[in-house]
Design a protein around this motif. Structure first.
Motif, mmCIF file in Angstrom:
data_model
loop_
_atom_site.group_PDB
_atom_site.id
_atom_site.type_symbol
_atom_site.label_atom_id
_atom_site.label_comp_id
_atom_site.label_asym_id
_atom_site.label_seq_id
_atom_site.Cartn_x
_atom_site.Cartn_y
_atom_site.Cartn_z
ATOM 1 N N SER A 152 0.828 -1.200 0.000
ATOM 2 C CA SER A 152 0.000 0.000 0.000
ATOM 3 C C SER A 152 0.869 1.260 0.000
ATOM 4 O O SER A 152 0.561 2.248 -0.675
ATOM 5 C CB SER A 152 -0.938 -0.002 1.205
ATOM 6 O OG SER A 152 -0.201 0.003 2.420
ATOM 7 N N GLY A 153 1.977 1.233 0.759
ATOM 8 C CA GLY A 153 2.889 2.374 0.773
ATOM 9 C C GLY A 153 3.569 2.578 -0.570
ATOM 10 O O GLY A 153 3.771 3.716 -1.010
ATOM 11 N N THR A 154 3.906 1.483 -1.251
ATOM 12 C CA THR A 154 4.521 1.590 -2.576
ATOM 13 C C THR A 154 3.538 2.177 -3.590
ATOM 14 O O THR A 154 3.906 3.020 -4.414
ATOM 15 C CB THR A 154 5.001 0.212 -3.048
ATOM 16 O OG1 THR A 154 5.947 -0.314 -2.100
ATOM 17 C CG2 THR A 154 5.660 0.301 -4.413
ATOM 18 N N ALA A 155 2.275 1.726 -3.533
ATOM 19 C CA ALA A 155 1.274 2.257 -4.461
ATOM 20 C C ALA A 155 1.055 3.753 -4.233
ATOM 21 O O ALA A 155 1.018 4.545 -5.184
ATOM 22 C CB ALA A 155 -0.041 1.500 -4.285
ATOM 23 N N LEU A 156 0.936 4.150 -2.964
ATOM 24 C CA LEU A 156 0.768 5.571 -2.661
ATOM 25 C C LEU A 156 2.023 6.352 -3.044
ATOM 26 O O LEU A 156 1.949 7.466 -3.571
ATOM 27 C CB LEU A 156 0.465 5.751 -1.176
ATOM 28 C CG LEU A 156 0.212 7.183 -0.697
ATOM 29 C CD1 LEU A 156 -0.987 7.788 -1.421
ATOM 30 C CD2 LEU A 156 -0.012 7.215 0.814
ATOM 31 N N GLY A 157 3.186 5.767 -2.790
ATOM 32 C CA GLY A 157 4.442 6.418 -3.154
ATOM 33 C C GLY A 157 4.585 6.615 -4.653
ATOM 34 O O GLY A 157 5.192 7.586 -5.109
ATOM 35 N N CYS A 158 4.012 5.694 -5.444
ATOM 36 C CA CYS A 158 4.063 5.848 -6.898
ATOM 37 C C CYS A 158 3.269 7.073 -7.343
ATOM 38 O O CYS A 158 3.667 7.779 -8.277
ATOM 39 C CB CYS A 158 3.520 4.588 -7.572
ATOM 40 S SG CYS A 158 4.633 3.165 -7.488
ATOM 41 N N GLY A 186 14.279 13.380 -2.828
ATOM 42 C CA GLY A 186 15.065 12.740 -3.877
ATOM 43 C C GLY A 186 16.126 13.632 -4.474
ATOM 44 O O GLY A 186 17.070 13.145 -5.092
ATOM 45 N N GLY A 187 16.003 14.930 -4.296
ATOM 46 C CA GLY A 187 16.906 15.871 -4.963
ATOM 47 C C GLY A 187 16.134 16.557 -6.062
ATOM 48 O O GLY A 187 15.717 15.909 -7.032
ATOM 49 N N PHE A 188 15.920 17.852 -5.942
ATOM 50 C CA PHE A 188 14.921 18.519 -6.771
ATOM 51 C C PHE A 188 15.243 18.499 -8.258
ATOM 52 O O PHE A 188 14.358 18.697 -9.080
ATOM 53 C CB PHE A 188 14.728 19.964 -6.294
ATOM 54 C CG PHE A 188 13.313 20.428 -6.422
ATOM 55 C CD1 PHE A 188 12.400 20.189 -5.417
ATOM 56 C CD2 PHE A 188 12.895 21.084 -7.558
ATOM 57 C CE1 PHE A 188 11.081 20.602 -5.551
ATOM 58 C CE2 PHE A 188 11.586 21.511 -7.693
ATOM 59 C CZ PHE A 188 10.680 21.263 -6.685
ATOM 60 N N GLY A 189 16.466 18.264 -8.630
ATOM 61 C CA GLY A 189 16.792 18.243 -10.051
ATOM 62 C C GLY A 189 16.962 16.863 -10.624
ATOM 63 O O GLY A 189 17.440 16.711 -11.745
ATOM 64 N N SER A 190 16.551 15.827 -9.895
ATOM 65 C CA SER A 190 16.812 14.451 -10.319
ATOM 66 C C SER A 190 15.506 13.718 -10.589
ATOM 67 O O SER A 190 14.638 13.639 -9.712
ATOM 68 C CB SER A 190 17.610 13.717 -9.237
ATOM 69 O OG SER A 190 17.697 12.336 -9.526
ATOM 70 N N LEU A 191 15.359 13.175 -11.792
ATOM 71 C CA LEU A 191 14.169 12.387 -12.111
ATOM 72 C C LEU A 191 14.137 11.065 -11.344
ATOM 73 O O LEU A 191 13.105 10.716 -10.762
ATOM 74 C CB LEU A 191 14.092 12.145 -13.621
ATOM 75 C CG LEU A 191 13.877 13.395 -14.493
ATOM 76 C CD1 LEU A 191 13.915 13.033 -15.969
ATOM 77 C CD2 LEU A 191 12.550 14.050 -14.157
ATOM 78 N N PRO A 192 15.242 10.286 -11.290
ATOM 79 C CA PRO A 192 15.208 9.084 -10.442
ATOM 80 C C PRO A 192 14.977 9.428 -8.974
ATOM 81 O O PRO A 192 14.320 8.684 -8.238
ATOM 82 C CB PRO A 192 16.593 8.460 -10.658
ATOM 83 C CG PRO A 192 17.079 9.012 -11.933
ATOM 84 C CD PRO A 192 16.515 10.395 -12.029
ATOM 85 N N GLY A 193 15.513 10.565 -8.535
ATOM 86 C CA GLY A 193 15.315 10.982 -7.155
ATOM 87 C C GLY A 193 13.855 11.234 -6.835
ATOM 88 O O GLY A 193 13.392 10.960 -5.724
ATOM 89 N N ALA A 194 13.079 11.769 -7.811
ATOM 90 C CA ALA A 194 11.653 11.999 -7.586
ATOM 91 C C ALA A 194 10.930 10.683 -7.331
ATOM 92 O O ALA A 194 10.050 10.597 -6.467
ATOM 93 C CB ALA A 194 11.049 12.721 -8.790
ATOM 94 N N VAL A 195 11.313 9.650 -8.067
ATOM 95 C CA VAL A 195 10.680 8.334 -7.883
ATOM 96 C C VAL A 195 11.042 7.758 -6.523
ATOM 97 O O VAL A 195 10.176 7.290 -5.766
ATOM 98 C CB VAL A 195 11.102 7.376 -9.014
ATOM 99 C CG1 VAL A 195 10.495 5.996 -8.799
ATOM 100 C CG2 VAL A 195 10.683 7.937 -10.369
ATOM 101 N N VAL A 196 12.330 7.789 -6.198
ATOM 102 C CA VAL A 196 12.768 7.249 -4.910
ATOM 103 C C VAL A 196 12.166 8.051 -3.756
ATOM 104 O O VAL A 196 11.700 7.480 -2.753
ATOM 105 C CB VAL A 196 14.305 7.246 -4.829
ATOM 106 C CG1 VAL A 196 14.776 6.813 -3.444
ATOM 107 C CG2 VAL A 196 14.896 6.326 -5.895
ATOM 108 N N GLY A 198 9.354 9.724 -3.754
ATOM 109 C CA GLY A 198 7.942 9.384 -3.644
ATOM 110 C C GLY A 198 7.719 8.073 -2.915
ATOM 111 O O GLY A 198 6.817 7.957 -2.068
ATOM 112 N N LEU A 199 8.537 7.065 -3.217
ATOM 113 C CA LEU A 199 8.408 5.770 -2.541
ATOM 114 C C LEU A 199 8.730 5.898 -1.055
ATOM 115 O O LEU A 199 8.059 5.281 -0.209
ATOM 116 C CB LEU A 199 9.337 4.748 -3.205
ATOM 117 C CG LEU A 199 8.986 4.369 -4.652
ATOM 118 C CD1 LEU A 199 10.026 3.410 -5.215
ATOM 119 C CD2 LEU A 199 7.597 3.750 -4.729
#
Length: 291
Positions: A9-15, A232-242, A244-245
């Motif tokens: 549930s946390g992963t789904a919300l984090g997505c 995640g780091g405001f300028g990082s796309l992978p950071g936004a995903v991490v 959020g999770l």
């Protein structure tokens, strides 16, 4: 089993948080502007799909596709009519403009009779379905959220890694003036970035709607996605995903194990701790300027 359910549930919300945070990061990387109307773009996309299904009679997938395309055009139009005329002004001006645009979108939705003032259910075909994997019971909504987020992130990775337009967007985000001098249409790319950000927000709204309903205030979830982008780091796309999770898992576990109320502030506690330990976020870059 309880821990597994909380992780799922946390992963789904984090997505969901990750998708909205991706919108923040996309616009910031391209224009160094923070779009505080990102949550309202998500809300508007969900309402577009709802209207197409309820009043036009389109099936869910077709309504979702039309909503995504329509919101892409709306995002590009918003950049052209609202943001571009004030570029070059102090950042505070641009931030206030995006906040004002968010309030306008929310206000216009509430003015629509029979739609804006009510809470609606988006009739997704998988809503209410249950998937059993051994002793674990998963909601189909959560599985769809995780799967679609993974596919979208993979598509964005390929777009920015191998796509000609994606590479040009990265060049423009590094140095717009230099990109302009080598022939990259910077203004057109900025409009495309805003359109892409609106697409990501719409996908987040379509995924969130079957779980938490469609209403005019659903855009406030963007206030939780903003800490995800910071973590995640405001300028990082992978950071936004991490990021959020991390925020999603923190909310899920704090809501179960900690006293009532901690779930609502978990995201802000996490971001405060991160700012103390790593001010640039997990994937942020250390930028230095010589004066």
């Amino acid at each position: 089993m309880v821990a597994l359910q909380l992780v799922l549930s946390g992963t789904a919300l984090g997505c969901i948080y990750a998708l909205i945070a991706l919108g923040f990061v996309l616009i910031y990387k391209a224009t160094e502007t923070v779009n505080f109307a990102q949550g309202e773009l998500m809300m508007l996309g969900a309402f577009c799909a709802l209207v197409l299904m309820k009043f036009v009679g389109l099936p869910f997938l077709l309504a979702a596709l039309v909503a995504v395309v329509g919101m892409a055009c709306f995002g590009a139009l918003m950049e052209r009519c609202v943001i571009r005329p004030i570029l070059g002004q102090p950042q505070f001006t641009v931030v206030m403009m995006t906040i004002g645009a968010g309030y306008v979108m929310r206000g216009l939705i509430t003015m629509i009779p029979e739609i804006g003032t009510d809470t609606h259910v988006l009739p997704a075909p998988y809503r209410g379905e249950v998937i059993r994997i051994g002793p674990a019971v998963l909601g189909a909504e959560q599985v769809v959220v995780i799967a679609v987020t993974a596919l979208l992130c993979a598509a964005l990775y390929l777009f920015f890694k191998h796509g000609k337009v994606g590479i040009a967007m990265q060049a423009a985000s590094q140095n717009q003036l230099a990109a302009y001098y080598v022939g990259i249409p910077v203004q057109r790319l900025n409009a495309l970035v805003w359109g892409l950000s609106a697409v990501v927000a719409t996908v987040a709204g379509l995924l969130l709607a079957p779980i938490m309903f469609v209403h005019a205030n659903m855009g406030f979830i963007g206030l939780k996605a903003f800490p995800a982008a910071v973590v995640g780091g405001f300028g990082s796309l992978p950071g936004a995903v991490v990021g959020g999770l991390i925020i999603g898992l923190a909310e899920s576990f704090s809501g179960f194990y900690l006293p009532e109320g901690f779930k609502d502030i978990a995201a802000y506690i996490v971001v405060l701790v991160m700012l103390v330990i790593m001010p640039n976020g997990l994937f942020g870059e250390n930028l230095r300027k010589k004066v």
